[in-house]
Scaffold this motif. Sequence first.
Motif, short mmCIF file in Angstrom:
data_model
loop_
_atom_site.label_atom_id
_atom_site.label_comp_id
_atom_site.label_asym_id
_atom_site.label_seq_id
_atom_site.Cartn_x
_atom_site.Cartn_y
_atom_site.Cartn_z
N GLN A 193 0.83 -1.21 0.00
CA GLN A 193 0.00 0.00 0.00
C GLN A 193 0.86 1.26 0.00
O GLN A 193 0.56 2.23 -0.69
CB GLN A 193 -0.94 0.00 1.22
CG GLN A 193 -1.90 1.17 1.27
CD GLN A 193 -2.84 1.23 0.07
OE1 GLN A 193 -3.10 0.23 -0.57
NE2 GLN A 193 -3.33 2.41 -0.23
N MET A 210 -13.04 6.71 -2.13
CA MET A 210 -12.07 5.72 -1.66
C MET A 210 -10.72 6.05 -2.27
O MET A 210 -10.61 6.14 -3.49
CB MET A 210 -12.51 4.31 -2.06
CG MET A 210 -11.69 3.20 -1.42
SD MET A 210 -12.32 1.55 -1.87
CE MET A 210 -13.97 1.60 -1.13
N PRO A 211 -9.69 6.27 -1.44
CA PRO A 211 -8.36 6.60 -1.99
C PRO A 211 -7.79 5.40 -2.73
O PRO A 211 -8.31 4.29 -2.64
CB PRO A 211 -7.54 6.94 -0.74
CG PRO A 211 -8.21 6.18 0.36
CD PRO A 211 -9.68 6.19 0.03
N ILE A 212 -6.70 5.63 -3.45
CA ILE A 212 -6.09 4.53 -4.19
C ILE A 212 -5.70 3.43 -3.21
O ILE A 212 -5.06 3.68 -2.19
CB ILE A 212 -4.89 5.01 -5.03
CG1 ILE A 212 -4.49 3.92 -6.02
CG2 ILE A 212 -3.74 5.49 -4.17
CD1 ILE A 212 -3.71 4.43 -7.20
N THR A 213 -6.13 2.22 -3.52
CA THR A 213 -6.04 1.10 -2.57
C THR A 213 -5.57 -0.14 -3.31
O THR A 213 -5.79 -0.30 -4.51
CB THR A 213 -7.42 0.84 -1.93
OG1 THR A 213 -7.94 2.07 -1.40
CG2 THR A 213 -7.32 -0.17 -0.80
N THR A 214 -4.93 -1.03 -2.57
CA THR A 214 -4.45 -2.28 -3.15
C THR A 214 -5.04 -3.48 -2.43
O THR A 214 -5.37 -3.41 -1.23
CB THR A 214 -2.92 -2.37 -3.09
OG1 THR A 214 -2.49 -3.59 -3.68
CG2 THR A 214 -2.42 -2.33 -1.67
N GLY A 215 -5.17 -4.56 -3.16
CA GLY A 215 -5.57 -5.82 -2.57
C GLY A 215 -4.79 -6.94 -3.25
O GLY A 215 -4.52 -6.88 -4.45
N VAL A 221 0.74 4.11 -3.02
CA VAL A 221 0.49 5.53 -2.80
C VAL A 221 1.63 6.37 -3.37
O VAL A 221 1.42 7.42 -3.98
CB VAL A 221 0.29 5.81 -1.30
CG1 VAL A 221 0.25 7.31 -1.04
CG2 VAL A 221 -0.99 5.15 -0.79
N GLU A 270 -13.32 12.38 -3.03
CA GLU A 270 -12.69 11.08 -2.84
C GLU A 270 -13.58 10.17 -2.01
O GLU A 270 -13.77 10.37 -0.81
CB GLU A 270 -11.33 11.27 -2.16
CG GLU A 270 -10.50 10.01 -2.07
CD GLU A 270 -9.14 10.29 -1.49
OE1 GLU A 270 -8.15 10.35 -2.25
OE2 GLU A 270 -9.06 10.49 -0.25
N ILE A 278 -5.79 -3.01 -7.98
CA ILE A 278 -5.66 -1.60 -7.63
C ILE A 278 -6.96 -0.90 -7.96
O ILE A 278 -7.51 -1.11 -9.05
CB ILE A 278 -4.50 -0.92 -8.40
CG1 ILE A 278 -3.21 -1.75 -8.30
CG2 ILE A 278 -4.29 0.50 -7.91
CD1 ILE A 278 -2.59 -1.78 -6.95
N TRP A 279 -7.45 -0.07 -7.04
CA TRP A 279 -8.66 0.68 -7.36
C TRP A 279 -8.69 2.03 -6.63
O TRP A 279 -8.02 2.23 -5.62
CB TRP A 279 -9.91 -0.14 -7.04
CG TRP A 279 -10.16 -0.42 -5.58
CD1 TRP A 279 -10.95 0.30 -4.72
CD2 TRP A 279 -9.63 -1.50 -4.81
NE1 TRP A 279 -10.94 -0.28 -3.47
CE2 TRP A 279 -10.16 -1.38 -3.50
CE3 TRP A 279 -8.77 -2.57 -5.10
CZ2 TRP A 279 -9.83 -2.29 -2.48
CZ3 TRP A 279 -8.46 -3.47 -4.09
CH2 TRP A 279 -8.99 -3.33 -2.81
N GLU A 280 -9.47 2.91 -7.19
CA GLU A 280 -9.71 4.23 -6.60
C GLU A 280 -11.11 4.66 -7.01
O GLU A 280 -11.54 4.41 -8.13
CB GLU A 280 -8.68 5.26 -7.08
CG GLU A 280 -8.88 6.65 -6.47
CD GLU A 280 -7.73 7.61 -6.77
OE1 GLU A 280 -7.79 8.76 -6.32
OE2 GLU A 280 -6.77 7.19 -7.45
#
Length: 287
Positions: A16, A249-254, A20, A247, A267-269
């Motif tokens: 994460q 949901m900020p840029i996020t990883t899974g 960012v 915003e 990856i999503w935002e």
Amino acid sequence: MADKTGQIDIRGLDIQKLVVGFAEEANILKNYVRISPTSAREIRYFSKTSGFLDSVDTTTITASQIANTSDKSRPVVVSQSWTRNTSYVRKYFVTSEMISDEDIKDSDVDCYSVTIRDLVRAVARQVDSRIYTVITTGTGVLTGAATAAWDTVATCNPIKDILVMKAAIRSNGYNPEGAIMYIHPTVHKDLMNYLINVKGSSIPSFSSNLMSPGVVHELLGARVIVSENATDGQVAFFVPNCACWKEFMPITTGVVEEVGVGRAVRIWEEGECILEEPKSSYLLTTA
């Protein structure tokens, strides 16, 4: 020895942070709009009518009635107006292919980190493109054509064009000093050619200063930013914070892990760009 859940948590935190960092590097325009969180996917907002308040013209009086009053007369009534708007959050979402544990462990190329970087840049580019679209094509944005195409050195006049944009924004009650001039590399090439080769003899010290760093950082009080995300043949000229990135949901990883097989990264935002001050943005056509 740390348990597997602990290892996954640490790995997720590291990824994460990496995500960012890449997003901040790739997403240019987000630095020049206001960032505001939203808790709902439906966004309702009000846009205020731009410009200076004044009296309404009548069939007999066209001059401002604020400045033309007589003794003991009642003041003219002037009111502001707002328009209610509704927008919806957009989701920017991408996933990698499944990367095998073997590739992650012994590949000469760090395919895992490279994949994360490129996926982040893909999402950030789309967010950047959305902000650009809203700033340049939103309802109420000022528009105009250049004196001539900037690659037509015999008749073009970029200096005049920039001053026209500044004057138009100022006439609507905004201060254009420190505005952003967001341009494509081709437009930047034409601008530099005009300033150095065409007008260099007229202002030699100015052209010499431009050649030293190789990049125009400021011109006529505007900060020049060159990006492939800008549209060729156009100049986006706007006051910082003319728009807001809502915003959700900020840029996020899974990380989707299939034990013994490998991992896929998602990856999503989520968010949407809202143009709050349309008359502080100008789109100039240069081609």
